[in-house]
Design a protein around this motif. Structure first.
Motif, PDB file in Angstrom:
ATOM      1  N   ASN A  43       0.830  -1.188   0.000  1.00 19.04           N
ATOM      2  CA  ASN A  43       0.000   0.000   0.000  1.00 19.04           C
ATOM      3  C   ASN A  43       0.872   1.249   0.000  1.00 19.04           C
ATOM      4  O   ASN A  43       1.850   1.323   0.728  1.00 19.04           O
ATOM      5  N   ASN A  45       0.345   5.558   0.237  1.00 21.55           N
ATOM      6  CA  ASN A  45      -0.667   6.545   0.567  1.00 21.55           C
ATOM      7  C   ASN A  45      -0.044   7.929   0.688  1.00 21.55           C
ATOM      8  O   ASN A  45       1.069   8.077   1.166  1.00 21.55           O
ATOM      9  N   ASN A  47      -1.248  11.734   2.262  1.00 13.28           N
ATOM     10  CA  ASN A  47      -2.280  12.387   3.068  1.00 13.28           C
ATOM     11  C   ASN A  47      -2.034  13.874   3.196  1.00 13.28           C
ATOM     12  O   ASN A  47      -0.896  14.313   3.335  1.00 13.28           O
ATOM     13  N   GLY A  63      -4.620   6.881  -2.098  1.00 15.57           N
ATOM     14  CA  GLY A  63      -3.653   5.800  -2.116  1.00 15.57           C
ATOM     15  C   GLY A  63      -4.012   4.700  -3.083  1.00 15.57           C
ATOM     16  O   GLY A  63      -5.051   4.733  -3.739  1.00 15.57           O
ATOM     17  N   SER A 131      -7.122   1.899   5.726  1.00  9.90           N
ATOM     18  CA  SER A 131      -6.720   2.438   4.428  1.00  9.90           C
ATOM     19  C   SER A 131      -5.223   2.309   4.163  1.00  9.90           C
ATOM     20  O   SER A 131      -4.807   2.125   3.023  1.00  9.90           O
ATOM     21  N   GLU A 132      -4.377   2.415   5.188  1.00  9.78           N
ATOM     22  CA  GLU A 132      -2.927   2.367   4.999  1.00  9.78           C
ATOM     23  C   GLU A 132      -2.308   1.029   5.377  1.00  9.78           C
ATOM     24  O   GLU A 132      -1.128   0.809   5.132  1.00  9.78           O
TER      25      GLU A 132
END
Length: 142
Positions: A43, A45, A47, A63, A131-132
């Motif tokens: 992953n 990402n 932000n 991401g 999500s991360e």
């Protein structure tokens, strides 16, 4: 999607090259950070974070999750808090995540639980998020 990875790699390399200073600086309103994590496979990402007041913050992230058979793009929105003293903080929060894979999309709940070490204008992150994934990252206040 290759442009996204190129931009993300350049950003991560430039953020990691910033020297750490000794003073804490949480008074700044905005920050950006990049993180790499393990979720399904891999992953990446990016932000943008905005400080609302005290230790209450909003984060908007973009991401890509590398999965068997392709990638899954995601956008996440998290309301998170920082709790701690001096330069060491616990970050925890809740939010939502929009996933897009091919023609399929979904909206799912999200959370963040991690550690943040702040040094002047930059910071280090380590933690867990839907999500991360299991992530490590570096950020910059401005």
């Amino acid at each position: 999607m290759n442009k996204f990875y190129t931009i993300l790699v350049v950003f991560v390399v430039s953020v990691f090259s910033i020297n750490n200073a000794t003073a804490q600086n949480l008074q700044r309103k905005s920050s950006v950070n990049a993180s790499l994590g393990l979720s399904i496979l891999f992953n990446a990402n990016l932000n943008y974070e905005y400080n609302l007041k005290n230790n209450s913050n909003l984060s908007l992230g973009l991401g890509s999750i590398g999965a068997m058979g392709g990638t899954i793009t995601h956008i996440d929105f998290i309301h998170f808090f920082l709790s701690g003293k001096n330069t060491n903080y616990l970050e925890y929060g809740y939010g939502i995540m929009y996933l897009k894979e091919g023609n399929d999309s979904s909206l799912i709940p999200n959370f963040r639980l991690g550690y943040r070490s702040v040094r002047s204008k930059n910071y280090f992150r380590l933690g867990l998020s839907i999500s991360e994934g299991l992530y490590i990252g570096k950020g910059l206040y401005f």
